[in-house]
Design a protein around this motif. Structure first.
Motif, mmCIF file in Angstrom:
data_model
loop_
_atom_site.group_PDB
_atom_site.id
_atom_site.type_symbol
_atom_site.label_atom_id
_atom_site.label_comp_id
_atom_site.label_asym_id
_atom_site.label_seq_id
_atom_site.Cartn_x
_atom_site.Cartn_y
_atom_site.Cartn_z
ATOM 1 N N UNK A 38 0.535 -1.348 0.128
ATOM 2 C CA UNK A 38 0.080 -0.133 -0.171
ATOM 3 C C UNK A 38 0.896 1.246 0.241
ATOM 4 N N UNK A 41 -18.742 19.699 6.013
ATOM 5 C CA UNK A 41 -17.802 19.040 5.319
ATOM 6 C C UNK A 41 -18.993 18.580 3.957
ATOM 7 N N UNK A 91 -15.383 14.255 0.625
ATOM 8 C CA UNK A 91 -15.790 13.383 1.342
ATOM 9 C C UNK A 91 -15.055 12.288 0.356
ATOM 10 N N UNK A 101 -11.456 12.753 -0.128
ATOM 11 C CA UNK A 101 -10.370 12.091 0.323
ATOM 12 C C UNK A 101 -10.758 10.776 0.373
ATOM 13 N N UNK A 102 -12.102 10.364 -0.018
ATOM 14 C CA UNK A 102 -12.421 8.472 0.622
ATOM 15 C C UNK A 102 -12.508 8.139 -1.135
ATOM 16 N N UNK A 103 -13.097 8.854 -1.352
ATOM 17 C CA UNK A 103 -13.628 8.006 -3.055
ATOM 18 C C UNK A 103 -14.848 7.575 -2.779
ATOM 19 N N UNK A 104 -15.417 8.154 -2.176
ATOM 20 C CA UNK A 104 -16.442 7.264 -1.533
ATOM 21 C C UNK A 104 -17.553 8.644 -1.897
ATOM 22 N N UNK A 124 -21.160 8.198 -1.234
ATOM 23 C CA UNK A 124 -22.727 8.288 -0.486
ATOM 24 C C UNK A 124 -21.889 8.536 1.406
ATOM 25 N N UNK A 125 -22.544 9.410 1.617
ATOM 26 C CA UNK A 125 -22.058 9.268 3.004
ATOM 27 C C UNK A 125 -23.189 8.880 3.634
ATOM 28 N N UNK A 126 -22.751 8.358 5.212
ATOM 29 C CA UNK A 126 -23.211 7.512 6.301
ATOM 30 C C UNK A 126 -23.512 8.133 7.529
ATOM 31 N N UNK A 134 -23.092 16.269 8.170
ATOM 32 C CA UNK A 134 -21.748 15.211 8.289
ATOM 33 C C UNK A 134 -20.737 16.183 9.164
ATOM 34 N N UNK A 156 -5.857 17.502 6.046
ATOM 35 C CA UNK A 156 -7.011 16.576 6.067
ATOM 36 C C UNK A 156 -6.774 15.596 5.134
ATOM 37 N N UNK A 190 -2.947 11.573 5.540
ATOM 38 C CA UNK A 190 -3.452 9.746 5.135
ATOM 39 C C UNK A 190 -2.648 9.997 6.579
ATOM 40 N N UNK A 201 -2.957 6.313 8.160
ATOM 41 C CA UNK A 201 -2.692 5.312 6.801
ATOM 42 C C UNK A 201 -1.599 5.266 6.136
ATOM 43 N N UNK A 202 -1.431 4.552 5.398
ATOM 44 C CA UNK A 202 -0.171 3.956 4.119
ATOM 45 C C UNK A 202 -0.105 5.620 3.416
#
Lengths: 455, 455
Positions: A97, A266, A271, A274-277, A279-281, A288, A421, A424, A427-428
């Motif tokens: 990674x 946010x 989103x 930074x995360x590739x997403x 759809x938030x949750x 957010x 933000x 990383x 994280x890697x």
């Protein structure tokens, strides 16, 4: 020569020194790195002496050592306690990674890549070099103490005890912590709240040993399945934590407070970036930035059970383990939350398996007084260093020792963060923006000059 | 000298030979053991020649090799194909769970402890030594072929293809498999049904990389939690598999058939003795032996996500993986079951994460004709070898290649198992009861004598 000229002149040297420190893999949570953690502490003590501190000492603890340093040559001026940590997060599988060796720092596109680059060696080093610039140019306007610990990434338990045992040594007018991030290089921010933490292990025990899944499958409650059933029941369909009493002590913010926070939303764009997403949750009824800043969470940090190697093994596991942590907000009590989760897991555990909830560590949430002169000085310092007035944000992360400084020493805290933000952290490919390293030193120098009445 | 005298005389030698084979760690599912698997195959080929087979050959496959051997010196007599496997299960953490080195066989209390002791080196060896005893004493009444594969523990894919490609080579009147267990040393049993298998990986994907659980916890759907939610939804509260269509093709047994099976109940005492569990689990409406023998299951064989090392890491994982397998019964189709599970997982996956269901391997269920002369001969052989008439049971495990022999070669099968229920196969401290090794050889000799009209 002003401290700012000194920073300009020494820039390359500072970077090479930081790289040297980052090469030491001081992963505090893995016992195989114990010697590396000590090496990082000894390196730091030596470096404190080199940069002109009057005293620097390695204090032993039952775990990893704590490095203390001081320069008290400004009698009558305020005393600043700078807290940081020299331990770093594990790196998981570097070959898979990381784009480059996590312990061989390299600069790419103006960013320094290494484990600990931003969290927290890089940010602690920013403070150290600001202090050095003031000392070297004879301009140091305040007394300064450093406490840099080696167990922040595994719970800070011994640091809490150290603060209680060395209240006199650590006495100060303000605690400064550079272990957080601002919104963007041109958008500084001041953290006015941090979440607390209750970190647990939930283990489900099934048969006395792993079984053949054909010979017993269908008559034995699979502990991995039972764990999944328990974990699934810890949230409801609205993203709320389904643990009775969990929200009882959560401070609901006024409409005015929520409007103030809404100045730094946010966004979905952020989103995705930074995360590739897309759809938030999360918890229904909250934006957010509110879910991150003012609402508590329950997060699964890890899962392990049975066969996890290549290919297949038809095993019915004997145990299943989840690492689970809650981020807490005012006025939740970390130990009470542990008890509530443990009770809930016990209630969810059917008679066909056995379960255990073990507490690994806790940490207090933090709320900062926006009207303190230190926060006002920090705001002016950011404006000087970054060219823009900071905004005020509640952070989702935790720096529990700040709560201990407030409770034990009665010392207010300022979070003078210089990360970004997308650094990383944890994280890697962790990294530190070199522009922020540079602006951070200027900001810190200006902050101390103000505290000493020189700016 | 009769074959039985020969078995008595050679007992110690046979044990030492088996230990030699067990020392080779032929774990087929781990690529690091590729050379060991080949070593076990070469050892076997050489041993076939030593014991007097006319031909022994190692056949290459795209995966691990298959060992074939034959002795066809009884023209006009029936031909028996003996199937076994020389590969073994992984051993997980030997230091933590094994009382002795899994690849250094030792005898304790009349049991031989080693990985593969019962599954399946020990049982295959029982057949080999029975054949040797007949050959060495000039009493071999049938033609015999051996097919011993090296991928039974990882799906037998290449063995299926081998059977199809070498139908002439493998042509036989009956297939004999010693890879199952009897109820107790004084209670032999004949397996009349085996479950099939669909082995899958379910992976849930969240953010593009692991995130800091403080910085993002509360706005990102944690993939470990999402996986738990999906897994929890794959069973209902009655222990039934909650996958639409899963039970559609399951043969419901008649009341008479269920009564016959009820002669060998799975008692709560046995459950506690073998697993340490006092509370069973499973599908409502069926007895324990029925849940194992005539009902399908869905089992979680493994779970992994995020941080699973010592202590704590406040990470929000990027992925979460479960190994999941279904045991199947007549007339379920393994590929159809894969599609049904994949569809169900897709339907259960919320838009906040992404999921994938990958098929690792499949295997057919088996039902044996109780009225065949081979089964009647097996019953008499067990009575001779073990001193008691066998009972008939449906097994929960799977030996999918038997279905391939039946379908491809049209050859009926006899499961001549010599293991015991508490042999710990697929688990730590696997063992083989030496009394059963001895009685097993006598049983097999008597079986072949009957097939050849000599008993």
């Amino acid at each position: 020569m002003t401290p700012y000229d000194y920073i300009e002149a020494q820039q390359d040297a500072f970077l090479e020194q930081l790289k040297e420190w980052l090469r030491i893999p001081s992963i505090s949570t893995l016992s195989e790195h114990k010697a590396d953690v000590r090496h990082a502490a000894e390196w730091l003590r030596a470096h404190f002496m080199l940069m002109g501190m009057a005293r620097a000492e390695v204090f032993e603890t039952p775990g990893h050592p704590i490095v203390y340093a001081e320069w008290l040559g400004a009698p009558g001026a305020p005393t600043v306690l700078i807290y940081g940590h020299y331990d770093v997060q594990p790196v998981d599988d570097p070959a898979r990674q990381w784009r480059s060796d996590p312990f061989e720092p390299v600069v790419r596109d103006g960013k320094l890549y290494a484990r600990g680059a931003t969290d927290d060696k890089g940010q602690t080093f920013t403070q150290m070099k600001a202090v050095q610039s003031l000392l070297a140019t004879g301009e140091m306007p305040v007394n300064v103490k450093f406490m840099v610990e080696g167990e922040e990434e595994c719970g800070s338990t011994n640091a809490y005890a150290f603060v209680e045992q060395h209240a006199d040594l650590l006495a100060a007018d303000v605690v400064v912590v550079s272990d957080s991030h601002i919104l963007a290089p041109d958008r500084p921010s001041i953290v006015t709240g941090l979440r607390g933490m209750t970190y647990m292990e939930i283990e489900v025990f099934g048969p006395s040993h792993a079984l053949h899944s054909g010979a017993y499958g269908g008559i034995v409650h699979n502990p991995a399945q039972a764990l999944a059933e328990i974990l699934a029941a810890l949230h409801d369909g609205d993203g709320r934590v389904a643990v009775p009493g969990f929200y009882d002590d959560v401070a609901e913010l006024s409409a005015g407070q929520r409007t103030a926070l809404a100045k730094v939303p946010f966004t979905l764009e952020r989103l995705e970036h930074e995360t590739g997403l897309t759809a938030p949750w999360g918890e229904a009824g909250y934006e957010l930035h509110e879910r991150l800043g003012i609402r508590p969470t329950l997060e699964v940090n890890g899962l392990i059970s049975g066969w996890t190697g290549e290919g297949s093994k038809t095993v019915l596991p004997d145990t299943a383990l989840a690492k689970v942590s809650c981020r807490l907000v005012p006025y939740q009590d970390p130990l009470k939350i542990y008890r509530l989760v443990a009770d809930r897991v016990a209630a969810l555990t059917p008679p066909t398996v056995r379960s255990e909830v073990r507490l690994l560590h806790t940490g207090n949430w933090v709320v900062v007084d926006l009207d303190s002169p230190y926060i006002r000085a920090a705001a002016r310092a950011y404006e000087f260093g970054f060219g823009a007035a900071p905004v005020y944000v509640r952070e989702g992360g935790s720096i529990p020792i700040i709560g201990t400084f407030q409770k034990t020493l009665g010392t207010p805290a300022v979070l003078l963060g210089f990360g970004l933000p997308d650094d990383n952290l944890h994280a890697p490919n962790e990294r530190f923006h070199l522009g922020n390293f540079h602006r951070g030193m200027k900001t810190a120098v200006h902050f101390y000059q103000q505290l000493g009445g020189r700016a």
